[in-house]
Design an enzyme around this catalytic site. Structure first.
Site, PDB file in Angstrom:
ATOM      1  N   PHE A  50      16.519 -19.690 -39.824  1.00  0.00           N
ATOM      2  CA  PHE A  50      17.496 -20.156 -38.921  1.00  0.00           C
ATOM      3  C   PHE A  50      19.022 -19.756 -39.166  1.00  0.00           C
ATOM      4  O   PHE A  50      19.869 -20.849 -39.443  1.00  0.00           O
ATOM      5  CB  PHE A  50      17.342 -21.869 -39.298  1.00  0.00           C
ATOM      6  CG  PHE A  50      18.089 -22.872 -38.110  1.00  0.00           C
ATOM      7  CD1 PHE A  50      17.492 -22.789 -36.995  1.00  0.00           C
ATOM      8  CD2 PHE A  50      18.934 -23.542 -38.656  1.00  0.00           C
ATOM      9  CE1 PHE A  50      17.785 -23.567 -35.919  1.00  0.00           C
ATOM     10  CE2 PHE A  50      19.505 -24.645 -37.376  1.00  0.00           C
ATOM     11  CZ  PHE A  50      19.023 -24.609 -36.351  1.00  0.00           C
ATOM     12  N   GLY A  51      19.255 -18.619 -39.017  1.00  0.00           N
ATOM     13  CA  GLY A  51      20.608 -18.082 -39.278  1.00  0.00           C
ATOM     14  C   GLY A  51      21.137 -18.099 -37.856  1.00  0.00           C
ATOM     15  O   GLY A  51      20.752 -18.920 -37.056  1.00  0.00           O
TER      16      GLY A  51
ATOM     17  N   THR B 133      10.785 -10.629 -32.791  1.00  0.00           N
ATOM     18  CA  THR B 133      11.806  -9.737 -32.523  1.00  0.00           C
ATOM     19  C   THR B 133      12.833  -9.433 -33.641  1.00  0.00           C
ATOM     20  O   THR B 133      13.773  -8.814 -33.720  1.00  0.00           O
ATOM     21  CB  THR B 133      12.770 -10.204 -31.450  1.00  0.00           C
ATOM     22  OG1 THR B 133      13.362 -11.525 -31.755  1.00  0.00           O
ATOM     23  CG2 THR B 133      12.237 -10.428 -30.231  1.00  0.00           C
ATOM     24  N   SER B 134      12.182  -9.711 -34.922  1.00  0.00           N
ATOM     25  CA  SER B 134      12.768  -9.556 -36.211  1.00  0.00           C
ATOM     26  C   SER B 134      12.404  -8.306 -36.894  1.00  0.00           C
ATOM     27  O   SER B 134      13.064  -7.277 -36.317  1.00  0.00           O
ATOM     28  CB  SER B 134      12.452 -10.661 -37.225  1.00  0.00           C
ATOM     29  OG  SER B 134      13.182 -10.482 -38.373  1.00  0.00           O
ATOM     30  N   ARG B 135      11.523  -8.114 -37.591  1.00  0.00           N
ATOM     31  CA  ARG B 135      11.007  -6.871 -38.310  1.00  0.00           C
ATOM     32  C   ARG B 135       9.362  -7.040 -38.294  1.00  0.00           C
ATOM     33  O   ARG B 135       8.828  -8.109 -38.728  1.00  0.00           O
ATOM     34  CB  ARG B 135      11.580  -6.647 -39.755  1.00  0.00           C
ATOM     35  CG  ARG B 135      12.770  -6.063 -39.638  1.00  0.00           C
ATOM     36  CD  ARG B 135      13.160  -4.968 -38.976  1.00  0.00           C
ATOM     37  NE  ARG B 135      14.421  -4.425 -38.896  1.00  0.00           N
ATOM     38  CZ  ARG B 135      15.290  -4.617 -37.971  1.00  0.00           C
ATOM     39  NH1 ARG B 135      15.012  -5.415 -36.869  1.00  0.00           N
ATOM     40  NH2 ARG B 135      16.438  -4.298 -37.953  1.00  0.00           N
TER      41      ARG B 135
ATOM     42  N   HIS C  19      11.194  -2.235 -29.076  1.00  0.00           N
ATOM     43  CA  HIS C  19      12.312  -2.296 -29.957  1.00  0.00           C
ATOM     44  C   HIS C  19      13.401  -2.294 -28.991  1.00  0.00           C
ATOM     45  O   HIS C  19      14.611  -1.698 -29.461  1.00  0.00           O
ATOM     46  CB  HIS C  19      12.344  -1.484 -31.073  1.00  0.00           C
ATOM     47  CG  HIS C  19      12.897  -2.007 -32.396  1.00  0.00           C
ATOM     48  ND1 HIS C  19      12.665  -1.737 -33.749  1.00  0.00           N
ATOM     49  CD2 HIS C  19      14.056  -3.084 -32.258  1.00  0.00           C
ATOM     50  CE1 HIS C  19      13.565  -2.455 -34.200  1.00  0.00           C
ATOM     51  NE2 HIS C  19      14.134  -3.367 -33.765  1.00  0.00           N
TER      52      HIS C  19
ATOM     53  N   SER D 152      12.894 -22.221 -43.233  1.00  0.00           N
ATOM     54  CA  SER D 152      13.013 -21.037 -43.933  1.00  0.00           C
ATOM     55  C   SER D 152      12.889 -21.613 -45.538  1.00  0.00           C
ATOM     56  O   SER D 152      13.150 -22.718 -45.726  1.00  0.00           O
ATOM     57  CB  SER D 152      14.183 -20.097 -43.820  1.00  0.00           C
ATOM     58  OG  SER D 152      15.464 -20.896 -44.024  1.00  0.00           O
TER      59      SER D 152
ATOM     60  N   GLY E  87      15.572  -4.962 -28.442  1.00  0.00           N
ATOM     61  CA  GLY E  87      16.386  -6.275 -28.965  1.00  0.00           C
ATOM     62  C   GLY E  87      17.715  -6.054 -28.998  1.00  0.00           C
ATOM     63  O   GLY E  87      18.523  -6.802 -28.584  1.00  0.00           O
TER      64      GLY E  87
ATOM     65  N   GLU F 106       7.333   3.138 -35.502  1.00  0.00           N
ATOM     66  CA  GLU F 106       8.075   3.419 -34.051  1.00  0.00           C
ATOM     67  C   GLU F 106       8.617   4.777 -34.112  1.00  0.00           C
ATOM     68  O   GLU F 106       9.132   5.258 -34.875  1.00  0.00           O
ATOM     69  CB  GLU F 106       9.132   2.422 -34.119  1.00  0.00           C
ATOM     70  CG  GLU F 106       8.987   0.850 -34.100  1.00  0.00           C
ATOM     71  CD  GLU F 106      10.066   0.046 -34.053  1.00  0.00           C
ATOM     72  OE1 GLU F 106      11.122   0.570 -33.946  1.00  0.00           O
ATOM     73  OE2 GLU F 106       9.974  -1.155 -34.426  1.00  0.00           O
TER      74      GLU F 106
END
Length: 313
Positions: free
Chosen positions: A145-146, A227-229, A277, A167, A279, A258
């Protein structure tokens, strides 16, 4: 200064900044071993984590003096090795809105079966073959939740969703300020989510955080979006739940390797909606990346590097 720009997949690096005065070579295709292409390079510009810069690669690049990455964080650069080899590492700004926007493209694509219906439209398939999932009234679970998690949550609330977040260090005052509920644990959050979206920085603490036990908490009707890592989610466990249809599907923009190999099983699963990727890949972001990369080069040549990454000197 001899500069090489790696992994310019779209061929837009030169058009997005003024490189005059610099000797620039652009490499569009991904190179598994870029050492030969970089043998004469004094400066290398890389895009995110497309090409890792490991200690062994630094050791083979005797002329390298400056490494520039898009963004101010790049886990694929061995910063200690850069320091040992006398290489300055600089970054650029990076907008936080594009990944949040793509997250919603994946959520909406999954909810309304856009890939299936679009393919049928173009291929002469059935006119309507799916039934969409409602967002209004559904629960959106945010793992992290950043800045990005908050942005995704605000859109969820606009759709009329019940938004819950978790988190490790998240506190009630941070979620209450956004009108979001705080889950007591990761497993609780996943258990109540209709759409669970990952927004965590990859670290030793978050690597593999969504393991088999965590994914087992998801409902059969739930969707997972990342969509993070990729490494935040245990990829073997993810394949298992997708292959066995223990969740409704996944929206993925990040992968452990990738570009993703053509034979990877993720490419074969009908309940996966995936993008390569994308994003951060937007016009405004690319302009900022390459223009600030040029600024980094000129600042370095003046002897006053800017936007240095920690431990880079």
């Amino acid at each position: 200064m001899r500069c090489v720009v790696l992994d310019d997949y779209q061929g837009v690096a030169l058009a997005n900044a003024d490189w005059s005065g610099l000797d620039v070579t652009v490499v569009r295709d991904h190179l598994d071993d870029p050492a030969q292409a970089l043998a004469e390079a004094e400066c290398v510009v890389i895009m995110r984590e497309r090409t890792p810069f490991t200690a062994s690669l630094f050791a083979r690049l005797s002329k390298l003096r400056l490494l520039i990455t898009s963004g101010m964080r790049n886990a694929s650069i061995d910063l200690e090795a850069a320091r040992e080899h006398g290489v300055t590492v600089c970054g650029t700004g990076s907008a936080k809105t594009p990944p949040a926007e793509l997250t919603w493209a994946l959520i909406l694509g999954l909810a309304r079966h856009l890939a299936v219906e679009n393919a049928a439209f173009h291929d002469g398939g059935p006119w309507q073959s799916t039934v969409g999932v409602d967002l209004a009234g559904a629960t959106l679970g945010l793992v992290g939740f950043g800045h990005l998690g908050k942005a995704v949550g605000r859109v969820g609330k606009a759709f009329g969703m019940d938004v819950v977040a978790w988190s490790q260090n998240l506190t009630p005052d941070r979620t209450e300020a956004e009108g979001v509920r705080l889950a007591s644990s990761l497993h609780e959050l996943l258990g109540q989510s209709d759409f669970a979206s990952v927004h965590l920085v990859l670290s030793d603490r978050t690597r593999g955080l969504l393991d088999a036990a965590a994914l087992a908490c998801l409902k059969p009707s739930a969707f997972l979006i990342n969509t993070s890592r990729a490494a935040v989610v245990d990829q073997v466990a993810l394949l298992d739940v997708l292959r066995d249809n223990r969740i409704a599907g996944a929206g993925l923009d990040v992968f452990e390797t990738e570009p993703l190999p053509l034979g990877d099983e993720l490419r074969t699963l009908p309940n996966v909606l995936a993008t390569p990727h994308l994003g951060y890949v937007t016009q405004a972001n690319y302009r900022a990346y390459f223009q600030e990369a040029v600024e980094d080069v000129h600042a370095f040549l003046r002897g006053a590097p800017i936007r240095e990454l920690a431990h880079s000197r």
